[in-house]
Design an enzyme around this catalytic site. Structure first.
Site, PDB file in Angstrom:
ATOM      1  N   HIS A   1       2.169 -15.631 -12.078  1.00  0.00           N
ATOM      2  CA  HIS A   1       2.814 -15.358 -10.793  1.00  0.00           C
ATOM      3  C   HIS A   1       2.512 -16.422  -9.728  1.00  0.00           C
ATOM      4  O   HIS A   1       2.206 -16.103  -8.571  1.00  0.00           O
ATOM      5  CB  HIS A   1       2.413 -13.972 -10.284  1.00  0.00           C
ATOM      6  CG  HIS A   1       2.852 -12.847 -11.185  1.00  0.00           C
ATOM      7  ND1 HIS A   1       3.994 -12.895 -11.941  1.00  0.00           N
ATOM      8  CD2 HIS A   1       2.273 -11.627 -11.466  1.00  0.00           C
ATOM      9  CE1 HIS A   1       4.123 -11.768 -12.638  1.00  0.00           C
ATOM     10  NE2 HIS A   1       3.093 -10.992 -12.383  1.00  0.00           N
TER      11      HIS A   1
ATOM     12  N   HIS B   1       7.942  -7.633  -7.580  1.00  0.00           N
ATOM     13  CA  HIS B   1       7.051  -6.904  -8.479  1.00  0.00           C
ATOM     14  C   HIS B   1       6.826  -5.454  -8.035  1.00  0.00           C
ATOM     15  O   HIS B   1       5.710  -4.937  -8.101  1.00  0.00           O
ATOM     16  CB  HIS B   1       5.717  -7.642  -8.585  1.00  0.00           C
ATOM     17  CG  HIS B   1       4.987  -7.414  -9.863  1.00  0.00           C
ATOM     18  ND1 HIS B   1       4.781  -6.161 -10.393  1.00  0.00           N
ATOM     19  CD2 HIS B   1       4.432  -8.281 -10.733  1.00  0.00           C
ATOM     20  CE1 HIS B   1       4.102  -6.277 -11.524  1.00  0.00           C
ATOM     21  NE2 HIS B   1       3.886  -7.549 -11.762  1.00  0.00           N
ATOM     22  N   VAL B   2       7.898  -4.786  -7.574  1.00  0.00           N
ATOM     23  CA  VAL B   2       7.745  -3.388  -7.168  1.00  0.00           C
ATOM     24  C   VAL B   2       7.394  -2.531  -8.395  1.00  0.00           C
ATOM     25  O   VAL B   2       7.917  -2.754  -9.487  1.00  0.00           O
ATOM     26  CB  VAL B   2       9.017  -2.890  -6.440  1.00  0.00           C
ATOM     27  CG1 VAL B   2      10.241  -2.904  -7.327  1.00  0.00           C
ATOM     28  CG2 VAL B   2       8.804  -1.524  -5.813  1.00  0.00           C
TER      29      VAL B   2
ATOM     30  N   GLN C   1      11.143  -8.676 -17.088  1.00  0.00           N
ATOM     31  CA  GLN C   1       9.851  -8.283 -17.634  1.00  0.00           C
ATOM     32  C   GLN C   1       9.721  -6.777 -17.423  1.00  0.00           C
ATOM     33  O   GLN C   1       9.684  -6.310 -16.283  1.00  0.00           O
ATOM     34  CB  GLN C   1       8.733  -9.034 -16.886  1.00  0.00           C
ATOM     35  CG  GLN C   1       7.341  -8.812 -17.446  1.00  0.00           C
ATOM     36  CD  GLN C   1       7.051  -9.677 -18.673  1.00  0.00           C
ATOM     37  OE1 GLN C   1       7.845 -10.537 -19.045  1.00  0.00           O
ATOM     38  NE2 GLN C   1       5.920  -9.447 -19.307  1.00  0.00           N
TER      39      GLN C   1
ATOM     40  N   GLU D   1      10.868  -6.549 -13.629  1.00  0.00           N
ATOM     41  CA  GLU D   1      10.968  -7.784 -12.853  1.00  0.00           C
ATOM     42  C   GLU D   1      12.077  -8.654 -13.425  1.00  0.00           C
ATOM     43  O   GLU D   1      11.917  -9.251 -14.483  1.00  0.00           O
ATOM     44  CB  GLU D   1       9.641  -8.523 -12.898  1.00  0.00           C
ATOM     45  CG  GLU D   1       8.458  -7.694 -12.442  1.00  0.00           C
ATOM     46  CD  GLU D   1       7.188  -8.058 -13.208  1.00  0.00           C
ATOM     47  OE1 GLU D   1       6.671  -9.162 -13.022  1.00  0.00           O
ATOM     48  OE2 GLU D   1       6.714  -7.228 -14.015  1.00  0.00           O
TER      49      GLU D   1
HETATM   50  C1  BGC Z   1       2.683  -9.212 -16.077  1.00  0.00           C
HETATM   51  C2  BGC Z   1       1.493  -8.389 -16.472  1.00  0.00           C
HETATM   52  C3  BGC Z   1       0.580  -8.304 -15.289  1.00  0.00           C
HETATM   53  C4  BGC Z   1       1.354  -7.671 -14.158  1.00  0.00           C
HETATM   54  C5  BGC Z   1       0.546  -7.500 -12.910  1.00  0.00           C
HETATM   55  C6  BGC Z   1       3.371  -8.534 -14.956  1.00  0.00           C
HETATM   56  O1  BGC Z   1       4.466  -9.267 -14.564  1.00  0.00           O
HETATM   57  O2  BGC Z   1       3.532  -9.461 -17.159  1.00  0.00           O
HETATM   58  O3  BGC Z   1       0.827  -8.940 -17.580  1.00  0.00           O
HETATM   59  O4  BGC Z   1      -0.564  -7.562 -15.582  1.00  0.00           O
HETATM   60  O5  BGC Z   1       2.477  -8.436 -13.876  1.00  0.00           O
HETATM   61  O6  BGC Z   1      -0.139  -8.608 -12.592  1.00  0.00           O
END
Ligand code: BGC
Length: 410
Positions: free
Chosen positions: A161, A236-237, A347, A375
């Site tokens: 990220h 990332h909600v 994701q 995501e």
């Molecule tokens: C990732 C996870 C991670 C999460 C929070 C997700 O996008 O794929 O592996 O733990 O984000 O950080």
């Protein structure tokens, strides 16, 4: 991380904003916040009821805290009278999402905190806008036009990220946006050339708007100056459609429009393979409870401690060039969230690393599998994977993508 905001102030601010007040429909005056800080619990409910009747699009801004560097952080709360969303300038973060269930009972369905120090110290990206590169880059390293770049690693040997201090930990500029049909906030952030090791100065605007039909639309836009770069923005909600802090999402039913996914190695880096979902626990083309196959023996579920995989989105695009990506449904209270996007992947993360070590906004510990994230994005590690769609952005080009979360009931 020092508790840089006096605890009492944190609580007062949260009280003024959240927990009832954030659900309020009548949001036009900042005086409302001041009054509510010390007022009886009944007032916010009355306001909520007013908003619901009028179905008005409203927005307000309140202080949320100050960073250790002395930068003020605001919370914007916008509503269509039914759905109410609070967003922070910290990380352009979705803090609360309040939606009614089948019987009209409103709850906050998104994981978060009521104070800034917890976001800074504890948050696993709750509700945050993620950049410059969503998900992992193997060993934090990639080569672009013959130059190798190193991102500081923050997830084992990999960068996750956007590296140690991604866009989720920046204070964004915010501007209210309004049309006849929608209300929201345009957040912008300029990431200098070399920040977190990424080349080129990246100017990003992410606009979050809520319309009268309960669509939360996210428009991402970015341009780069000086050098080419790689970009992969997402949000990332985390949702629990029975209400945040209400337990497991095992019984949420998921329909996911993907016939393949990208398997990962032990560090959750894609192997490069595009594998069919047919006949595996990754096939959600037919709506299936998330928990139905979660404890099975598929090696990819073991590696991910559950679902933590990029799905290759398929099917035709429908309105606005977006395609149906997924629908989540919580059968008990009946809430649904439907996702449309123009992105090639998403994701799907079943909250595997939530471990009960801290309390969220409703004073409940979040445990493994208590929420999901979906995501929308390009595939993880694309800068190192020649067979994945490219994430390169060059000066003169515009990165522009859209994702819509629609809230409903069934
Ligand atoms: C990732 C996870 C991670 C999460 C929070 C997700 O996008 O794929 O592996 O733990 O984000 O950080």
């Amino acid at each position: 991380m020092p508790d840089h905001l006096p605890r009492r102030e944190v609580l007062r601010t949260a009280g003024a904003l959240g927990l009832g007040a954030a659900a309020a429909g009548a949001l036009s005056s900042t005086a409302v916040a001041t009054t509510q800080a010390g007022s009886a619990a009944g007032t916010p409910d009355k306001l909520a009821a007013m908003g619901a009747h009028h179905g008005k699009l409203e927005i307000r801004k309140d202080p949320f805290g100050t960073t250790p560097e002395g930068v003020a952080v605001d919370v914007y709360t916008f509503t269509n009278g039914r759905v109410t969303i609070s967003m922070l300038t910290w990380g352009a973060t979705i803090q609360r999402v309040e939606t009614p269930d089948r019987r009209g009972r409103t709850k906050n369905i998104s994981l978060g905190f009521d104070n800034l120090p917890d976001y800074a110290a504890l948050s696993p990206y709750f509700g945050a806008t993620i950049g410059r590169y969503g998900n992992r880059i193997a060993k934090g390293r990639f080569t672009l036009d013959g130059t190798t770049y190193q991102i500081p690693v923050n997830n084992g040997e990999n960068a996750l990220h956007g590296g140690t201090i991604g866009f989720d930990k920046k204070v964004w500029k915010a501007k209210t946006v309004r049309t006849d049909d929608s209300v929201g906030v345009a957040f912008s952030y300029v990431s200098p050339d070399g920040e977190m090791g990424f080349p080129g100065e990246l100017s990003t605007t992410v606009t979050y708007t809520l319309d009268r039909r309960d669509n939360l639309r996210i428009d991402y836009q970015a341009t780069v100056a000086g050098k080419p770069t790689v970009v992969n923005l997402t949000n990332h909600v985390y949702f629990n459609l029975a209400g945040e802090g209400s337990g497991s999402i095992d019984d949420h039913v998921l329909e996911l429009n993907a016939s393949s996914y990208t398997p990962v190695d032990a560090g959750l880096i894609p192997t490069g393979e595009i594998a069919p979902v047919a006949g595996t626990p990754f096939d959600f083309n037919k709506p299936t409870p998330i928990g139905a196959r979660l404890r099975g023996d598929h090696p990819q579920l073991i590696v991910g401690r559950g679902y933590d995989h990029n799905f290759v989105l398929g099917g035709k695009t429908d309105h606005d060039g977006l395609r149906f990506a997924a629908r989540f449904w919580e059968p008990e209270d009946g809430r649904t969230v439907t996702v449309h996007t123009d992105q090639p992947g998403a994701q799907f993360y079943s909250g595997n690393f939530l471990d009960g070590t801290f309390l969220g906004i409703g004073n409940k510990a979040y445990r493994q599998g208590d929420a999901f994230a979906f995501e929308t994005q390009h595939f993880p590690d694309s800068p190192n994977q020649p067979n994945f769609p490219s994430t390169v952005l060059r000066p003169g080009e515009t990165y522009a993508t859209t994702t819509i979360y629609t809230f409903g009931t069934k």
